[in-house]
Design an enzyme around this catalytic site. Structure first.
Site, mmCIF file in Angstrom:
data_model
loop_
_atom_site.group_PDB
_atom_site.id
_atom_site.type_symbol
_atom_site.label_atom_id
_atom_site.label_comp_id
_atom_site.label_asym_id
_atom_site.label_seq_id
_atom_site.Cartn_x
_atom_site.Cartn_y
_atom_site.Cartn_z
ATOM 1 N N GLU A 74 0.844 -1.024 -0.047
ATOM 2 C CA GLU A 74 -0.131 0.120 -0.005
ATOM 3 C C GLU A 74 0.743 1.150 -0.094
ATOM 4 O OE1 GLU A 74 -3.361 0.109 -0.396
ATOM 5 O OE2 GLU A 74 -3.051 -2.105 -0.925
ATOM 6 N N TRP A 77 1.991 1.782 -3.495
ATOM 7 C CA TRP A 77 0.784 2.149 -4.515
ATOM 8 C C TRP A 77 0.861 3.677 -4.330
ATOM 9 C CZ3 TRP A 77 -1.712 0.580 -8.309
ATOM 10 C CH2 TRP A 77 -2.945 1.133 -8.762
ATOM 11 N N TRP A 105 -20.309 11.979 -18.899
ATOM 12 C CA TRP A 105 -20.156 12.275 -17.542
ATOM 13 C C TRP A 105 -21.126 13.562 -17.425
ATOM 14 C CZ3 TRP A 105 -14.804 10.330 -17.207
ATOM 15 C CH2 TRP A 105 -14.778 8.873 -16.365
ATOM 16 N N ASN A 140 -10.678 3.773 3.253
ATOM 17 C CA ASN A 140 -10.379 3.579 1.791
ATOM 18 C C ASN A 140 -11.463 2.809 1.187
ATOM 19 O OD1 ASN A 140 -8.455 3.448 -0.431
ATOM 20 N ND2 ASN A 140 -8.697 1.261 -0.166
ATOM 21 N N TRP A 158 -15.624 12.514 -12.784
ATOM 22 C CA TRP A 158 -14.854 12.312 -11.411
ATOM 23 C C TRP A 158 -14.275 13.577 -10.775
ATOM 24 C CZ3 TRP A 158 -9.660 13.238 -11.850
ATOM 25 C CH2 TRP A 158 -9.154 13.471 -13.211
ATOM 26 N N TRP A 181 -9.276 8.457 -7.941
ATOM 27 C CA TRP A 181 -10.732 8.637 -8.458
ATOM 28 C C TRP A 181 -10.586 7.951 -9.839
ATOM 29 C CZ3 TRP A 181 -15.319 10.560 -7.512
ATOM 30 C CH2 TRP A 181 -15.418 10.804 -6.128
#
Length: 275
Positions: A74, A77, A105, A140, A158, A181
């Site tokens: 993590e 990431w 969108w 998360n 987004w 996102w």
């Protein structure tokens, strides 16, 4: 709600390694269990360095802690997001993948405002949005569900959600949040496919099976809601005219209906790209 300063951040890391790291891989997705490190705000403000956290994870792995490998992944990431944004600054505000410029969108809209206020009628989503407004943080798993609901069930860009998170989060991280996102929306690097649409009810049943997280942040319908749920109504602007004793809102859109609408848009995008 914030743990501020270098000394507090180092102490938080030590407690996490000693008390929660071993169960981190199994329990990290359950928002009511407090199994995460909580270091995101400290990392965002430079109160602790990724290398310090990485070194602690390496030591724990060498000592045989079963949670260390997942914690290290993590951290990696997060650093991957910064690597991408350094080399590709467009990540912060433009679709990473080509072919998404014409995706239908919506821009900001009334339903997105209901999402911002934690009044979508989907309890897991609303609990997440209220947690963020009160505490400056959001778990998360809840972030993924809230983001998926906005971009897919509500078909909203987004970047509308990105901007609200930037306003509200104490752990706001431009790279990690932009990549997150875009990952959920389907247009980012290594993104979840657009047709992966989180069902808020199914997610709640799996990751909040006893409803503890939702009860912690949703006052409506509880005879004696906890302080964590009541705080939201003290924090929001009076102009929103929200009350803890009001009826909980009806859903903005049926989950099956919203999913079907999103999938139709995705299929039309694919057909247009193939022509």
């Amino acid at each position: 709600h914030a743990t501020v300063g270098e000394a507090a951040a180092l102490a938080r890391l030590d407690r996490f390694v000693a008390e929660r790291l071993a169960r981190y891989p199994v329990e990290r997705d359950y928002p009511a269990r407090g199994a995460t490190s909580g270091l995101s705000e400290n990392l965002a403000w430079g109160e602790i360095s990724p290398r310090t956290a990485w070194a602690a994870g390496l030591r724990a792995r060498e000592e045989g802690n079963p949670g260390a490998e997942k914690f290290l992944s993590e951290l990696a990431w997060r650093e991957f997001a910064w690597h991408l944004m350094f080399h590709h600054p467009k990540l912060a505000g433009a679709n990473w993948r080509t072919g998404w410029e014409g995706f239908p969108w919506r821009g900001d809209n009334a339903e997105a405002e209901r999402w911002r206020r934690g009044m979508t009628g989907e309890p897991f989503v609303d609990a997440a949005m209220r947690e963020m407004y009160v505490t400056g943080r959001m778990h998360n798993r809840a972030r993924m569900v809230a983001a998926s609901y906005l971009t897919k069930h509500l078909m909203t860009d987004w970047r509308v959600g990105l901007a609200w998170f930037a306003d509200c989060l104490t752990d706001w991280d431009p790279a990690a949040n932009a990549m997150g996102w875009q990952w959920v929306a389907g247009c980012g690097p290594d993104a979840a496919p657009f047709f992966r649409i989180f069902n808020p009810n199914a997610q709640a049943e799996r990751f909040d099976p006893d409803g503890r997280y939702r009860r912690a942040f949703l006052a409506e319908g509880q005879a004696a809601p906890p302080a964590s749920a009541r705080e939201y109504f003290a924090a929001v602007p009076r102009a929103w005219d929200l009350r803890p004793d009001a009826a909980y809102p009806a859903p903005l859109v049926g989950l099956a209906e919203g999913r079907a609408r999103a999938l139709r848009a995705y299929e039309q995008r694919d057909r247009a790209a193939a022509e």
